[in-house]
Design a protein around this motif. Structure first.
Motif, mmCIF file in Angstrom:
data_model
loop_
_atom_site.group_PDB
_atom_site.id
_atom_site.type_symbol
_atom_site.label_atom_id
_atom_site.label_comp_id
_atom_site.label_asym_id
_atom_site.label_seq_id
_atom_site.Cartn_x
_atom_site.Cartn_y
_atom_site.Cartn_z
ATOM 1 N N GLU A 91 -1.205 3.530 -3.560
ATOM 2 C CA GLU A 91 -2.634 3.852 -3.420
ATOM 3 C C GLU A 91 -2.930 5.235 -3.987
ATOM 4 O OE1 GLU A 91 -3.091 1.122 0.571
ATOM 5 O OE2 GLU A 91 -2.934 3.281 0.802
ATOM 6 N N GLY A 92 -1.972 6.137 -3.876
ATOM 7 C CA GLY A 92 -2.151 7.509 -4.330
ATOM 8 C C GLY A 92 -1.917 7.664 -5.822
ATOM 9 N N PHE A 93 -0.662 7.944 -6.219
ATOM 10 C CA PHE A 93 -0.421 8.324 -7.614
ATOM 11 C C PHE A 93 -0.795 7.218 -8.612
ATOM 12 C CE2 PHE A 93 1.804 9.794 -11.392
ATOM 13 C CZ PHE A 93 1.466 11.133 -11.371
ATOM 14 N N ALA A 94 -0.404 5.955 -8.308
ATOM 15 C CA ALA A 94 -0.702 4.886 -9.269
ATOM 16 C C ALA A 94 -2.214 4.640 -9.360
ATOM 17 C CB ALA A 94 0.039 3.602 -8.890
ATOM 18 N N ASN A 95 -2.878 4.536 -8.195
ATOM 19 C CA ASN A 95 -4.256 4.041 -8.244
ATOM 20 C C ASN A 95 -5.358 5.059 -7.953
ATOM 21 O OD1 ASN A 95 -3.807 1.391 -9.183
ATOM 22 N ND2 ASN A 95 -2.795 0.978 -7.230
ATOM 23 N N ALA A 96 -4.991 6.302 -7.604
ATOM 24 C CA ALA A 96 -6.032 7.324 -7.469
ATOM 25 C C ALA A 96 -5.767 8.508 -8.406
ATOM 26 C CB ALA A 96 -6.158 7.776 -6.019
ATOM 27 N N THR A 97 -4.593 8.510 -9.077
ATOM 28 C CA THR A 97 -4.334 9.517 -10.117
ATOM 29 C C THR A 97 -4.340 8.836 -11.493
ATOM 30 O OG1 THR A 97 -2.932 10.789 -8.589
ATOM 31 C CG2 THR A 97 -2.755 11.315 -10.930
ATOM 32 N N LEU A 98 -3.331 7.972 -11.731
ATOM 33 C CA LEU A 98 -3.170 7.410 -13.078
ATOM 34 C C LEU A 98 -4.291 6.434 -13.460
ATOM 35 C CD1 LEU A 98 0.682 6.723 -13.024
ATOM 36 C CD2 LEU A 98 -0.503 8.566 -14.250
ATOM 37 N N GLY A 279 -19.724 -13.872 -13.367
ATOM 38 C CA GLY A 279 -18.889 -12.668 -13.507
ATOM 39 C C GLY A 279 -17.646 -12.887 -12.658
ATOM 40 N N VAL A 280 -16.482 -12.539 -13.186
ATOM 41 C CA VAL A 280 -15.222 -12.685 -12.439
ATOM 42 C C VAL A 280 -14.405 -11.412 -12.627
ATOM 43 C CG1 VAL A 280 -13.039 -13.950 -12.257
ATOM 44 C CG2 VAL A 280 -15.143 -15.192 -12.793
ATOM 45 N N ASP A 281 -14.218 -10.674 -11.562
ATOM 46 C CA ASP A 281 -13.494 -9.402 -11.689
ATOM 47 C C ASP A 281 -12.742 -9.102 -10.409
ATOM 48 O OD1 ASP A 281 -15.317 -8.079 -14.065
ATOM 49 O OD2 ASP A 281 -16.539 -9.166 -12.624
ATOM 50 N N ARG A 282 -11.673 -8.294 -10.506
ATOM 51 C CA ARG A 282 -11.215 -7.611 -9.309
ATOM 52 C C ARG A 282 -12.326 -6.626 -8.965
ATOM 53 N NH1 ARG A 282 -7.944 -4.026 -9.589
ATOM 54 N NH2 ARG A 282 -7.700 -3.933 -11.837
ATOM 55 N N LEU A 283 -12.547 -6.383 -7.677
ATOM 56 C CA LEU A 283 -13.622 -5.463 -7.291
ATOM 57 C C LEU A 283 -13.157 -4.036 -7.602
ATOM 58 C CD1 LEU A 283 -16.368 -4.945 -6.213
ATOM 59 C CD2 LEU A 283 -15.613 -5.514 -3.944
ATOM 60 N N ASP A 284 -13.345 -3.648 -8.879
ATOM 61 C CA ASP A 284 -12.813 -2.375 -9.380
ATOM 62 C C ASP A 284 -13.931 -1.648 -10.130
ATOM 63 O OD1 ASP A 284 -9.616 -1.456 -10.347
ATOM 64 O OD2 ASP A 284 -11.367 -0.462 -11.224
ATOM 65 N N TYR A 285 -13.972 -0.315 -9.976
ATOM 66 C CA TYR A 285 -15.068 0.447 -10.592
ATOM 67 C C TYR A 285 -14.981 0.490 -12.122
ATOM 68 C CZ TYR A 285 -11.322 3.901 -10.174
ATOM 69 O OH TYR A 285 -10.113 4.534 -10.235
ATOM 70 N N ARG A 322 -7.903 0.003 0.438
ATOM 71 C CA ARG A 322 -7.818 1.236 1.233
ATOM 72 C C ARG A 322 -8.054 2.491 0.392
ATOM 73 N NH1 ARG A 322 -3.846 1.428 5.449
ATOM 74 N NH2 ARG A 322 -2.707 2.720 3.990
ATOM 75 N N VAL A 323 -8.209 2.317 -0.925
ATOM 76 C CA VAL A 323 -8.456 3.475 -1.791
ATOM 77 C C VAL A 323 -9.962 3.799 -1.749
ATOM 78 C CG1 VAL A 323 -8.278 4.374 -4.158
ATOM 79 C CG2 VAL A 323 -6.503 2.835 -3.276
ATOM 80 N N GLU A 324 -10.269 5.101 -1.577
ATOM 81 C CA GLU A 324 -11.636 5.555 -1.325
ATOM 82 C C GLU A 324 -12.679 5.006 -2.315
ATOM 83 O OE1 GLU A 324 -11.813 6.965 1.645
ATOM 84 O OE2 GLU A 324 -13.981 6.774 1.335
ATOM 85 N N HIS A 325 -12.421 5.153 -3.622
ATOM 86 C CA HIS A 325 -13.424 4.742 -4.608
ATOM 87 C C HIS A 325 -13.702 3.240 -4.568
ATOM 88 C CE1 HIS A 325 -14.218 8.549 -6.421
ATOM 89 N NE2 HIS A 325 -12.928 8.793 -6.556
ATOM 90 N N TYR A 326 -12.715 2.481 -4.112
ATOM 91 C CA TYR A 326 -12.905 1.029 -4.014
ATOM 92 C C TYR A 326 -13.797 0.706 -2.821
ATOM 93 C CZ TYR A 326 -9.410 0.554 -7.654
ATOM 94 O OH TYR A 326 -8.747 0.632 -8.850
ATOM 95 N N LYS A 327 -13.649 1.495 -1.754
ATOM 96 C CA LYS A 327 -14.508 1.285 -0.577
ATOM 97 C C LYS A 327 -15.959 1.580 -0.938
ATOM 98 C CE LYS A 327 -11.088 2.744 2.813
ATOM 99 N NZ LYS A 327 -10.695 3.842 3.675
ATOM 100 N N THR A 328 -16.160 2.714 -1.646
ATOM 101 C CA THR A 328 -17.534 3.102 -2.010
ATOM 102 C C THR A 328 -18.139 2.052 -2.942
ATOM 103 O OG1 THR A 328 -16.389 5.193 -2.378
ATOM 104 C CG2 THR A 328 -18.776 5.248 -2.542
ATOM 105 N N LEU A 329 -17.336 1.582 -3.886
ATOM 106 C CA LEU A 329 -17.849 0.584 -4.827
ATOM 107 C C LEU A 329 -18.285 -0.673 -4.085
ATOM 108 C CD1 LEU A 329 -18.150 -0.472 -7.838
ATOM 109 C CD2 LEU A 329 -15.972 -1.610 -7.414
ATOM 110 N N ARG A 330 -17.445 -1.108 -3.132
ATOM 111 C CA ARG A 330 -17.789 -2.333 -2.398
ATOM 112 C C ARG A 330 -19.130 -2.168 -1.680
ATOM 113 N NH1 ARG A 330 -14.403 -5.668 2.238
ATOM 114 N NH2 ARG A 330 -16.014 -7.245 2.489
ATOM 115 N N GLU A 331 -19.307 -1.011 -1.052
ATOM 116 C CA GLU A 331 -20.586 -0.789 -0.363
ATOM 117 C C GLU A 331 -21.744 -0.839 -1.343
ATOM 118 O OE1 GLU A 331 -20.047 2.903 1.721
ATOM 119 O OE2 GLU A 331 -18.483 1.987 2.970
ATOM 120 N N GLU A 332 -21.554 -0.193 -2.510
ATOM 121 C CA GLU A 332 -22.622 -0.160 -3.508
ATOM 122 C C GLU A 332 -22.962 -1.568 -4.004
ATOM 123 O OE1 GLU A 332 -21.696 2.122 -7.048
ATOM 124 O OE2 GLU A 332 -23.551 1.469 -8.021
ATOM 125 N N VAL A 333 -21.919 -2.328 -4.349
ATOM 126 C CA VAL A 333 -22.139 -3.677 -4.890
ATOM 127 C C VAL A 333 -22.819 -4.552 -3.846
ATOM 128 C CG1 VAL A 333 -20.923 -5.801 -5.583
ATOM 129 C CG2 VAL A 333 -20.298 -3.611 -6.613
#
Ligand code: F6P
Length: 473
Positions: A91-98, A279-285, A322-333
């Protein structure tokens, strides 16, 4: 083997990726296996089902060491992650850094030294598991941004191996990559491979520029010479191998009477609208879902489309929740969907049918058949295999693909309606054009794209990569 040398294993061919093809899930108290999300597994599962090799990867569970096992004709070697490693490495280095850094910093990347330490530690575990499984002189194919240190770690453990690496996501321009505090170490990890594959030629160029700047190694046409720890010189090549799908399998499913009937049922359940947009996507920003919703909402508002005859089905499969930006995106969508539906729905018709779920491939193909238009509006995407799957499923050459320029797929599917996702008016015009496109024009475009997708399938992709890897030494 020399005393103290790493023991060798049984497999001549090994794929290593963060995730295995299946994830450990618990359903009704019983643990079971479910297909892992994302394009990497879509592409590699058919390759591995045909290959006689082993797949090394995480089983998706936490603190659950498992023995090697066979599943769907594949030999799987699980790598265990602890709760803390999932948080810091995955959740950290792979998905909130890289992830955000490599996708044009759409979200700001975070740099934490504890995350980097965990990334190194977990990469070493993957390298050790691969070294243990690999036979003398085996070929090991390391996948994606989560495991960029594995090639060099593996080479150190097992200099006899032939090592390939493929990056499924974009490789960023030097000016962005330069932000990474561990930019040199990551490049040193990657050049442990003999062949480094990227989706687009532009990604390979970005990479070789970074290698020149941060490792001081010049290249000619993606080929450069690396000096290993023992002083020996090695030729390394970086170039593009655009990934593909098992197109024949998708086309066969699309011809299956049960799937065709299911597609008819889907349209009926939606109220038999004149036009189904999908539209078909992983819920990703990175996927540009808010842009797509904004465009569709404005079209309803402008009365250029109406709920009476047009519905958008948006499948947004849960991802990295559980990654922050994904939570915010879900709320927005979800609030945008609620607002648009609240404004435009009637008791009978809905503007957007939003599905925060994942589905088996048969259901996905039925959805592709049911949809007149597929909307792919990513802000940045390594390839986007959903676009290729839609094309493969349209066996009657009908249907229109609206495709973001910022996907790797846009370099191959030139007959799609290409859009700049940031240009909302442009996206709106493309949707309207897709809805009203003459069947002859749609068929001409789809035929050309189908030829591309069927001619360049995933077996060809892996054969191209692996034969280039064989020729390296
Ligand atoms: O190709 C991109 C990718 O990140 C894969 O490496 C990954 O398996 C997939 O998308 C889905 O993401 P995740 O494994 O984090 O659920």
């Amino acid at each position: 083997p020399q005393p103290g040398a790493t023991p060798t294993g049984d497999y001549d061919f090994i794929v290593v990726s963060n995730r295995l093809s299946v994830d450990r899930v618990v359903v009704d108290g019983e643990s079971d296996w479910r297909r892992s999300p994302g394009g990497l597994v879509t592409a590699l599962a058919p390759v591995m089902a045909q290959a006689d090799g082993a797949w090394v990867g995480w089983n998706g569970a936490v603190d659950e060491p498992l023995d090697e096992f066979d599943h769907s004709g594949m030999h799987l070697v699980p790598v265990d992650l602890s709760q803390q490693e999932v948080e810091l490495y995955y959740e950290g280095f792979a998905n909130a850094t890289l992830w955000p850094l490599y996708h044009d910093v759409i979200a700001p990347p975070e740099f934490h030294r504890t995350w980097w330490d965990a990334y190194r530690r977990v990469n070493r575990r993957f390298a050790e598991a691969s070294a243990k499984a690999a036979a003398e002189g085996a070929t090991v194919w390391v996948q994606d941004y989560q495991l960029q240190l594995v090639p060099a770690m593996l080479r150190q453990l097992r200099p006899d191996l032939r090592i390939g690496f493929f990056n499924h996501i974009p490789f960023p321009p030097l000016e962005i990559y330069a932000q990474l505090p561990w930019r040199q170490q990551v490049l040193e990890g990657l050049v442990g491979a003999d062949l480094i594959g990227f989706q687009r030629p532009g990604d390979a160029q970005n990479f070789t520029r970074c290698v020149r700047r941060f490792l001081g190694t010049a290249s000619r046409q993606g080929i450069f010479t690396v000096t290993d720890e023992d002083g020996s010189e090695r030729r390394v090549e970086a170039r593009s191998f655009p990934i593909a799908i098992d197109a024949q399998h998708i086309a066969e499913l699309a011809a299956d009477p049960d799937v065709i009937e299911r597609a008819r049922q889907i349209r009926h359940e939606l109220g038999d609208p004149t036009t189904v947009l999908l539209g078909v996507d992983r819920l990703d920003y990175t996927k540009g879902i808010p842009h797509r919703l904004k465009a569709f909402g404005e079209l309803l508002e402008d009365q250029r489309v109406s709920v009476e005859d047009c519905t958008l089905v948006q499948v947004a499969s849960p991802s990295r929740e559980r990654v922050e930006h994904y939570k915010t995106l879900r709320e927005e969508v979800e609030s945008t969907v609620g607002r648009i539906n609240g404004t435009f729905d009637t008791l009978e018709k809905t503007a957007i049918r939003y599905l925060h779920q994942s589905y088996p491939v048969e259901e996905m193909v039925a959805l592709y058949l049911a949809a007149d238009v597929l909307l792919v509006t990513a802000l940045r995407d390594g390839m986007n295999l959903v676009a290729k799957e839609y094309v493969a499923a349209r066996t009657r050459n009908s249907g229109v693909l609206v495709l973001s320029e910022f996907t790797g797929a846009a370099e191959q599917l030139r007959q799609a309606l290409l859009v700049n996702t940031h240009d909302i008016d442009g996206v709106k015009n493309a949707i309207v054009r897709a809805i009203h496109m003459e069947p002859r024009e749609a068929a001409r475009r789809m035929r050309a794209m189908r030829k591309q997708v069927l001619d360049h399938d995933v077996q060809r992709w892996s054969t191209d990569f692996l034969s280039a890897l064989q020729e390296q030494r």
